[in-house]
Design a protein around this motif. Structure first.
Motif, PDB file in Angstrom:
ATOM      1  N   GLU A 244      49.886  16.594  74.367  1.00  0.00           N
ATOM      2  CA  GLU A 244      50.982  15.705  73.971  1.00  0.00           C
ATOM      3  C   GLU A 244      50.667  14.265  74.337  1.00  0.00           C
ATOM      4  O   GLU A 244      50.857  13.344  73.530  1.00  0.00           O
ATOM      5  N   ALA A 245      50.180  14.053  75.566  1.00  0.00           N
ATOM      6  CA  ALA A 245      49.864  12.693  76.011  1.00  0.00           C
ATOM      7  C   ALA A 245      48.755  12.077  75.173  1.00  0.00           C
ATOM      8  O   ALA A 245      48.817  10.901  74.801  1.00  0.00           O
ATOM      9  N   THR A 246      47.729  12.880  74.856  1.00  0.00           N
ATOM     10  CA  THR A 246      46.607  12.366  74.069  1.00  0.00           C
ATOM     11  C   THR A 246      47.071  11.936  72.683  1.00  0.00           C
ATOM     12  O   THR A 246      46.674  10.881  72.175  1.00  0.00           O
ATOM     13  N   GLU A 247      47.919  12.745  72.060  1.00  0.00           N
ATOM     14  CA  GLU A 247      48.420  12.395  70.726  1.00  0.00           C
ATOM     15  C   GLU A 247      49.260  11.125  70.773  1.00  0.00           C
ATOM     16  O   GLU A 247      49.136  10.246  69.917  1.00  0.00           O
ATOM     17  N   ARG A 248      50.120  11.016  71.780  1.00  0.00           N
ATOM     18  CA  ARG A 248      50.979   9.837  71.877  1.00  0.00           C
ATOM     19  C   ARG A 248      50.160   8.586  72.189  1.00  0.00           C
ATOM     20  O   ARG A 248      50.439   7.497  71.675  1.00  0.00           O
ATOM     21  N   LEU A 249      49.136   8.736  73.020  1.00  0.00           N
ATOM     22  CA  LEU A 249      48.279   7.592  73.335  1.00  0.00           C
ATOM     23  C   LEU A 249      47.508   7.130  72.109  1.00  0.00           C
ATOM     24  O   LEU A 249      47.303   5.926  71.913  1.00  0.00           O
ATOM     25  N   GLU A 250      47.095   8.080  71.276  1.00  0.00           N
ATOM     26  CA  GLU A 250      46.378   7.707  70.064  1.00  0.00           C
ATOM     27  C   GLU A 250      47.295   6.927  69.128  1.00  0.00           C
ATOM     28  O   GLU A 250      46.896   5.915  68.540  1.00  0.00           O
ATOM     29  N   LEU A 251      48.534   7.364  69.019  1.00  0.00           N
ATOM     30  CA  LEU A 251      49.485   6.645  68.178  1.00  0.00           C
ATOM     31  C   LEU A 251      49.750   5.250  68.730  1.00  0.00           C
ATOM     32  O   LEU A 251      49.878   4.280  67.988  1.00  0.00           O
ATOM     33  N   VAL A 252      49.837   5.144  70.059  1.00  0.00           N
ATOM     34  CA  VAL A 252      50.029   3.835  70.681  1.00  0.00           C
ATOM     35  C   VAL A 252      48.847   2.928  70.393  1.00  0.00           C
ATOM     36  O   VAL A 252      49.001   1.753  70.055  1.00  0.00           O
ATOM     37  N   ARG A 253      47.639   3.470  70.531  1.00  0.00           N
ATOM     38  CA  ARG A 253      46.440   2.655  70.309  1.00  0.00           C
ATOM     39  C   ARG A 253      46.416   2.112  68.883  1.00  0.00           C
ATOM     40  O   ARG A 253      46.090   0.945  68.655  1.00  0.00           O
ATOM     41  N   LEU A 254      46.779   2.962  67.939  1.00  0.00           N
ATOM     42  CA  LEU A 254      46.787   2.533  66.548  1.00  0.00           C
ATOM     43  C   LEU A 254      47.887   1.504  66.305  1.00  0.00           C
ATOM     44  O   LEU A 254      47.699   0.525  65.590  1.00  0.00           O
ATOM     45  N   ALA A 255      49.045   1.742  66.912  1.00  0.00           N
ATOM     46  CA  ALA A 255      50.172   0.835  66.694  1.00  0.00           C
ATOM     47  C   ALA A 255      49.929  -0.523  67.317  1.00  0.00           C
ATOM     48  O   ALA A 255      50.447  -1.536  66.854  1.00  0.00           O
TER      49      ALA A 255
END
Length: 494
Positions: A244-255
């Motif tokens: 879950e954390a990895t997916e959310r961090l990836e979305l943050v990085r892209l955003a």
């Protein structure tokens, strides 16, 4: 457990400003009760030239055991003596990180009403941790701290100074120095990385630890080269939380990709597409096309999903047809910028009632997104890895299900018309893909069929007869209520 934070100063900016930033007076020794003992804050030195704050945590080993934390890895009980005789009172660990966040909570958030400008500025900082468990050795310590702007001096501690042939222990003495970090950033680094290096949490790790990690890691963790290791260790290697954390961090990085680069590309495309004296930037053309489509749909309550820094929300607020506008974004940094752009703190009551911003991930269903007339995904889908698109599709079209959905994305075929874009390159470094017109139509048609929408396609920008427009937009309109979607048919049959 012991940790010191030092800074230097000048007569104009004395080092004792550290006391204001930490919200702890240099002339006082203060004690704070924690779940595992008592935390003390004191200042071994405090003058205009140099100031040092020390955090000392006295761990109550008996209280630790009574709270059920005297178990070994995997929950197996330790030997009776090991529950009381261990390194907890002496070596930095998750317990010190918890004390750090509790005692210096305002400083960690960068809040200082007395010296707000000082809190936002980098300081010459020196952090010393005399005894730090380092599972992975000195090299891992450097790999964790160096990308964050620290110069790390790591000295291994010998198992026994009288018997050097025994080699080094797993403990190190750590000194961190930097002149480019704020105090808040430094505290957040320590809060995350101390338990990571110890590779243990001395309390129950639940789902709220993911939120804590993302808050403390904002601005640095998404792009850290050791992100996977940090996330796994911080969450005690719990696979579901780590994923879950990895997916959310990836979305943050892209955003958090630099929107200015996107605007620069859009402006260049717009400039090369029109022979006008003052061509309209593509970003503006895109927003105008979105607003026109929303107006034609009769939407009044609109979601801007992946709102970024609030450009579209700001444009929608200028149109009285839209009575409620909600911006959703995974990045708190982007939401903060959007709030400033919109001047929410100074907005009139009537205008403020029309808009709200909140944090959310489009990879998960969210009941807050239900009941709206329209949703906009403007330049969002191309920032996701293709395997993540089905999750976004279901969250928007299946769960939230607004009457109208607008999706815009670059047309990769048009890239050949942009002379300064190297062949084979996408328009922005964070784009995972860029679709041709046929690929976009195939995806949109399939989404519409699965969820009971009709879809049509609108060119945005000059429609080149050979390669099409620079931006392509799909307008999804939900089918009448009497119609049954393919998914509903399958459910009824089952």
């Amino acid at each position: 457990m012991f940790l010191t934070i030092s800074t230097t100063g000048t007569p104009e900016r004395p080092a004792t400003d550290l006391g204001y930033l930490l919200h702890k007076h240099p002339e006082k020794a203060q004690a704070f009760s924690t779940s595992y003992g008592t935390a003390h804050v004191l200042y071994p030195e405090a003058d205009a030239e140099r100031c040092t704050a020390a955090l000392l945590l006295e761990v109550d080993a008996v209280a630790l055991v009574r709270r059920g934390k005297g178990k070994g890895r995997g929950g197996a009980p330790n030997a009776a003596l090991a529950q009381y005789v261990n390194d907890r009172p002496y070596a930095a660990s998750s317990l010190l990180a918890v004390a750090l966040s509790g005692v210096f909570s305002s400083a960690m958030r960068g809040v200082c009403s007395a010296l707000p400008e000082r809190a936002a500025q980098p300081l010459p900082l020196r952090v010393e941790v005399p005894a730090l468990p380092a599972r992975g050795g000195p090299e891992l310590v450097r790999r964790l701290f160096a990308p964050l702007g620290w110069t790390a001096t790591v000295e291994p501690v010998a198992l026994d100074s009288e018997f050097p042939e025994w080699g080094d222990s797993r403990y190190v003495r750590l000194v961190l120095e930097s002149e480019q970090l704020t105090l808040a950033a430094a505290l957040r680094h320590l809060y995350v990385l101390l338990p990571v290096l110890d590779d243990a949490k001395h309390y129950w790790v639940s789902s709220d630890e993911v939120d804590k990690l993302l808050r403390a890691g904002e601005g640095w963790l998404p792009a850290h080269p050791e992100q996977k290791l940090i996330t796994s260790r911080y969450l005690s290697r719990r696979w579901s939380l780590t994923r879950e954390a990895t997916e959310r961090l990836e979305l943050v990085r892209l955003a958090e990709a630099d929107d200015s680069d996107v605007e620069e590309i859009d402006n260049a495309v717009g400039a090369e597409s029109e022979a006008e004296e003052k061509p309209t930037p593509l970003a503006v053309q895109r927003r105008d096309a979105i607003i026109a489509a929303l107006g034609a749909s009769g939407a009044a309550r609109v979601l801007d999903l992946g709102c970024g820094q609030g450009q579209l929300v700001q444009a929608l607020l200028k149109d009285p047809r839209f009575t409620e506008i909600v911006g959703v974004e995974v990045s708190m940094r982007a939401l903060t910028i959007a709030s400033r752009r919109l001047k929410l703190d100074r907005m009139g009551e009537r205008q403020a009632a029309r808009v709200q911003l909140f944090q959310g991930s489009l990879a998960y269903t969210d009941n807050r997104l239900k009941g709206y007339d329209a949703a906009v995904l403007s330049e969002v889908v191309e920032h996701l890895d293709l395997p993540r698109l089905p999750a976004l599709e279901y969250a928007v079209f299946g769960a939230a299900r607004p009457r109208t959905v607008l999706v815009t994305t670059p047309n990769v075929e048009y890239n050949v018309r942009w002379e300064s874009l190297p062949a084979g390159h996408v328009r922005h470094g964070d784009h995972r893909f860029e679709w041709t017109r046929a690929q976009f139509r195939d995806w949109a048609d399939a989404v519409a069929a699965r969820h009971g929408y009709a879809v049509r396609f609108v060119p945005v920008g000059p429609d080149d007869p050979e390669v099409g427009p620079p931006t392509q937009m799909a307008v999804f309109e939900s089918a009448p209520a009497t119609m049954t979607t393919p998914n509903e048919k399958e459910a009824k049959a089952a």
